[in-house]
Scaffold this motif. Structure first.
Motif, short mmCIF file in Angstrom:
data_model
loop_
_atom_site.label_atom_id
_atom_site.label_comp_id
_atom_site.label_asym_id
_atom_site.label_seq_id
_atom_site.Cartn_x
_atom_site.Cartn_y
_atom_site.Cartn_z
N ALA A 1 -3.19 5.41 -8.58
CA ALA A 1 -3.88 4.28 -9.20
C ALA A 1 -3.10 3.78 -10.40
CB ALA A 1 -5.29 4.69 -9.62
N PHE A 2 -2.58 4.69 -11.20
CA PHE A 2 -1.78 4.36 -12.38
C PHE A 2 -0.54 3.56 -11.98
CE2 PHE A 2 1.74 5.76 -15.21
CZ PHE A 2 1.26 5.31 -16.44
N LEU A 3 0.15 4.03 -10.95
CA LEU A 3 1.37 3.35 -10.49
C LEU A 3 1.05 2.00 -9.86
CD1 LEU A 3 3.20 6.40 -8.90
CD2 LEU A 3 3.86 5.21 -11.00
N THR A 4 -0.05 1.94 -9.11
CA THR A 4 -0.45 0.68 -8.48
C THR A 4 -0.69 -0.39 -9.52
OG1 THR A 4 -1.44 1.81 -6.58
CG2 THR A 4 -2.19 -0.43 -7.01
N CYS A 5 -1.41 -0.05 -10.57
CA CYS A 5 -1.74 -1.03 -11.61
C CYS A 5 -0.51 -1.43 -12.43
CB CYS A 5 -2.84 -0.48 -12.51
SG CYS A 5 -4.42 -0.27 -11.66
N ALA A 6 0.50 -0.57 -12.42
CA ALA A 6 1.75 -0.89 -13.13
C ALA A 6 2.75 -1.60 -12.22
CB ALA A 6 2.38 0.39 -13.68
N GLY A 7 2.37 -1.80 -10.94
CA GLY A 7 3.27 -2.45 -9.99
C GLY A 7 4.41 -1.56 -9.54
N LEU A 8 4.21 -0.23 -9.60
CA LEU A 8 5.29 0.71 -9.31
C LEU A 8 5.01 1.58 -8.09
CD1 LEU A 8 5.97 1.96 -12.96
CD2 LEU A 8 7.21 0.19 -11.70
N TYR A 9 3.92 1.31 -7.38
CA TYR A 9 3.58 2.16 -6.23
C TYR A 9 4.04 1.51 -4.93
CZ TYR A 9 0.94 5.13 -3.03
OH TYR A 9 0.60 6.00 -2.03
N GLY A 10 4.83 2.27 -4.20
CA GLY A 10 5.34 1.79 -2.92
C GLY A 10 6.82 2.02 -2.81
N SER A 11 7.26 2.62 -1.71
CA SER A 11 8.68 2.93 -1.54
C SER A 11 9.38 1.93 -0.63
CB SER A 11 8.84 4.34 -0.96
OG SER A 11 8.16 4.46 0.28
N SER A 12 8.76 0.78 -0.40
CA SER A 12 9.42 -0.26 0.39
C SER A 12 10.58 -0.83 -0.42
CB SER A 12 8.44 -1.38 0.74
OG SER A 12 8.09 -2.12 -0.43
N LEU A 13 11.49 -1.50 0.27
CA LEU A 13 12.63 -2.12 -0.42
C LEU A 13 12.22 -3.38 -1.15
CD1 LEU A 13 15.42 -1.48 2.21
CD2 LEU A 13 15.02 -0.30 0.05
N LYS A 14 10.98 -3.82 -0.97
CA LYS A 14 10.44 -4.91 -1.77
C LYS A 14 10.02 -4.40 -3.14
CE LYS A 14 6.59 -8.18 -2.05
NZ LYS A 14 5.39 -8.76 -1.36
N VAL A 15 9.28 -3.29 -3.15
CA VAL A 15 8.72 -2.76 -4.41
C VAL A 15 9.74 -1.90 -5.15
CG1 VAL A 15 6.89 -1.34 -5.41
CG2 VAL A 15 6.40 -2.82 -3.45
N GLU A 16 10.47 -1.05 -4.43
CA GLU A 16 11.43 -0.10 -5.03
C GLU A 16 10.74 0.82 -6.03
OE1 GLU A 16 15.79 -2.06 -4.88
OE2 GLU A 16 14.53 -2.85 -6.47
N GLY A 17 9.59 1.35 -5.62
CA GLY A 17 8.82 2.21 -6.51
C GLY A 17 8.68 3.63 -5.97
N PHE A 18 7.51 4.24 -6.23
CA PHE A 18 7.23 5.62 -5.86
C PHE A 18 6.44 5.68 -4.56
CE2 PHE A 18 7.95 5.75 -10.38
CZ PHE A 18 8.52 6.99 -10.63
N SER A 19 6.79 6.61 -3.69
CA SER A 19 6.04 6.83 -2.46
C SER A 19 4.86 7.74 -2.74
CB SER A 19 6.94 7.47 -1.40
OG SER A 19 7.30 8.79 -1.80
N GLY A 20 3.93 7.81 -1.78
CA GLY A 20 2.81 8.73 -1.92
C GLY A 20 3.28 10.17 -1.96
N TYR A 21 4.28 10.50 -1.16
CA TYR A 21 4.81 11.87 -1.12
C TYR A 21 5.42 12.25 -2.46
CZ TYR A 21 7.65 15.83 0.62
OH TYR A 21 8.23 17.06 0.82
N SER A 22 6.13 11.32 -3.10
CA SER A 22 6.70 11.63 -4.41
C SER A 22 5.61 11.88 -5.44
CB SER A 22 7.63 10.49 -4.88
OG SER A 22 6.91 9.30 -5.14
N CYS A 23 4.48 11.18 -5.33
CA CYS A 23 3.35 11.42 -6.23
C CYS A 23 2.82 12.84 -6.05
CB CYS A 23 2.23 10.42 -5.96
SG CYS A 23 2.61 8.71 -6.38
N GLU A 24 2.72 13.27 -4.81
CA GLU A 24 2.22 14.61 -4.52
C GLU A 24 3.16 15.68 -5.07
OE1 GLU A 24 -0.07 13.34 -0.38
OE2 GLU A 24 2.05 13.83 -0.36
#
Length: 448
Positions: A158-181
């Motif tokens: 939720a923290f990453l989503t609201c910061a625009g940093l959640y998602g490992s697609s090449l569009k977002v270039e952020g964190f995957s769910g697995y990396s959060c775990e």
């Protein structure tokens, strides 16, 4: 707000209910029963829903079909698609085929998004394609997170989503769910992660299974370009956060610092940029000259378009710098039917350019080389200089000329073909989504 109260409030808003988890599991079992009864193959319930680390409203069900290791690649592809199609037909769902390293079926069943992915049932040390890792990822998470930590994974997402940093697609270039775990397993809780991450540097290594200490130097070099290295617990040759951009890594550290300084629900609220065309026009008056160009959207998936656009932007920015134009800001926006590129750039330069040469002291070879390149030379101070005319003194003319030869700049072929048909537009011409994007790039909000 104290951490305990904040944790409760975030989970009330973002945590999945027991009913949600139960419903997702029931649907998985329906799919699994069809596959096991009709094809005699075991399945694996993957994804965050299976690990109870999904946010509320996450209706994804990832079903991995486990094929024996002796199965051929061709049989896995053909049988995998056959199984996927059969499941969707049996459960009255709609589906289509998508492609990773090999094809799989994806669609909707009773309002849930379902993926049926064939993979080889092999040991982690013997994977044949990237999807073969997924069951091992699930098992690692199951063995390394307790119930409270699963909740903290939801908080981190939720923290990453609201910061625009959640998602490992090449569009977002952020964190995957697995990396959060992995991060929560490594640091124990969301709060501890915030306290630790604020002090990270540009070469942080997180290695839960201590693989990195055993890696040969060649593999260490493999990760050298990544700011954050989270070594996959089940694959020592893989950085889980390899797609994370340097800027997003910096944003994460900054967000963690702010969160640890003053924890609150503000960090779990998506800030909607809601500004008017008039407000953007007023802001643009305070900036340098703007060049905006647009062309038809390329008919490719996002994971192809975004890397190609970033490469194109690097090439165009390099051309401006090569011709002495200062670029203060730039970016691109991919809309449904248009791609827009903007540059905040120094629009005009003097037609005359003075080129600095070597000092005159006993430097005859270099002076001779310099003199052979330029006709009009003179001495200024201790150096020889040349007076010459610029090839381009107008930024718009430079951009137009370079677009006609986009491929020569290293712009990818599909992008270059569309760029040939570009047109200049006014900065505020475009959809609401474009205006929202431009407002974000100009660092303005609707309440200023």
């Amino acid at each position: 707000m104290n951490w305990k109260r904040l944790r409760t409030k975030v989970l009330e808003q973002y945590g999945p209910t027991d009913e949600e988890i139960s419903e997702l599991r029931k649907h998985y079992e329906k799919v699994s029963d069809i596959i096991e009864s009709k094809y005699g193959l075991e399945t694996h319930f993957a994804g965050s829903a299976s690990r109870e680390t999904c946010m509320t409203g996450d209706n994804d069900i990832d079903v991995f079909v486990l094929f024996p290791s002796k199965t051929s690649e061709e049989e896995l592809k053909e049988k995998g698609l056959e199984i996927g199609k059969k499941v969707f037909e049996e459960l009255n769902g709609e589906h289509h085929i998508e492609y990773a390293e090999h094809p799989y079926t994806k669609g909707e069943i009773n309002g849930l998004e379902v993926e049926i992915v064939p993979c080889f049932d092999v040991e982690a040390t013997d994977i044949r394609s990237s999807v073969d890792r997924t069951p091992h990822h699930s098992r690692w998470v199951q063995n390394n997170l307790d119930e409270k930590q699963r909740e903290d994974v939801v908080i981190l997402k939720a923290f990453l989503t609201c910061a625009g940093l959640y998602g490992s697609s090449l569009k977002v270039e952020g964190f995957s769910g697995y990396s959060c775990e992995i991060l929560i397993a490594e640091f124990g809780s969301f709060q501890e992660l915030m306290e630790e991450a604020k002090d990270w540097n540009g070469d942080t290594v997180i290695d839960p299974e201590n693989h990195h200490e055993k890696l040969p130097e060649s593999l260490e070099n493999k990760f050298s370009g990544d700011s954050l290295k989270i070594i996959d617990p089940v694959d020592p040759e893989r950085n889980v956060t390899s797609v994370l951009s340097t800027e997003n890594y910096a944003k994460f550290i900054y967000s963690c610092w702010r969160m640890s300084e003053e924890p609150g629900m503000d960090f779990f609220t998506v800030e909607e940029t809601d500004v008017t065309e008039f407000e953007i026009s007023q802001e643009l008056e305070k900036h340098g000259d703007f060049l905006v160009m647009e062309f038809d959207t390329v008919d490719e998936v996002e994971d192809i378009v975004y890397p190609q656009m970033r490469k194109s932007m690097r090439a165009l920015n390099a051309e401006f710098r090569r011709h002495d134009f200062r670029v203060y800001n730039s970016g691109f926006f991919v809309g449904e039917d248009r791609i827009k590129i903007f540059f905040e750039v120094e629009m005009d330069l003097p037609e005359i350019k003075y080129v600095e040469g070597p000092k005159v002291y006993h430097n005859f070879k270099h002076m001779s080389q310099f003199q052979s390149k330029y006709e009009n030379t003179f001495i200024k101070g201790e150096r020889i200089y040349a007076k010459t005319e610029r090839e381009f003194s107008d930024a718009k003319r430079l951009l137009k000329a370079k677009m006609e030869k986009a491929r020569k700049l290293g712009v990818p072929e599909r992008i270059a073909d569309e760029l040939n048909e570009f047109r200049f537009t006014e900065p505020t011409d475009g959809s609401d989504e474009w205006l929202k994007y431009l407002a974000e790039k100009l660092y303005i909000t609707g309440d200023q």
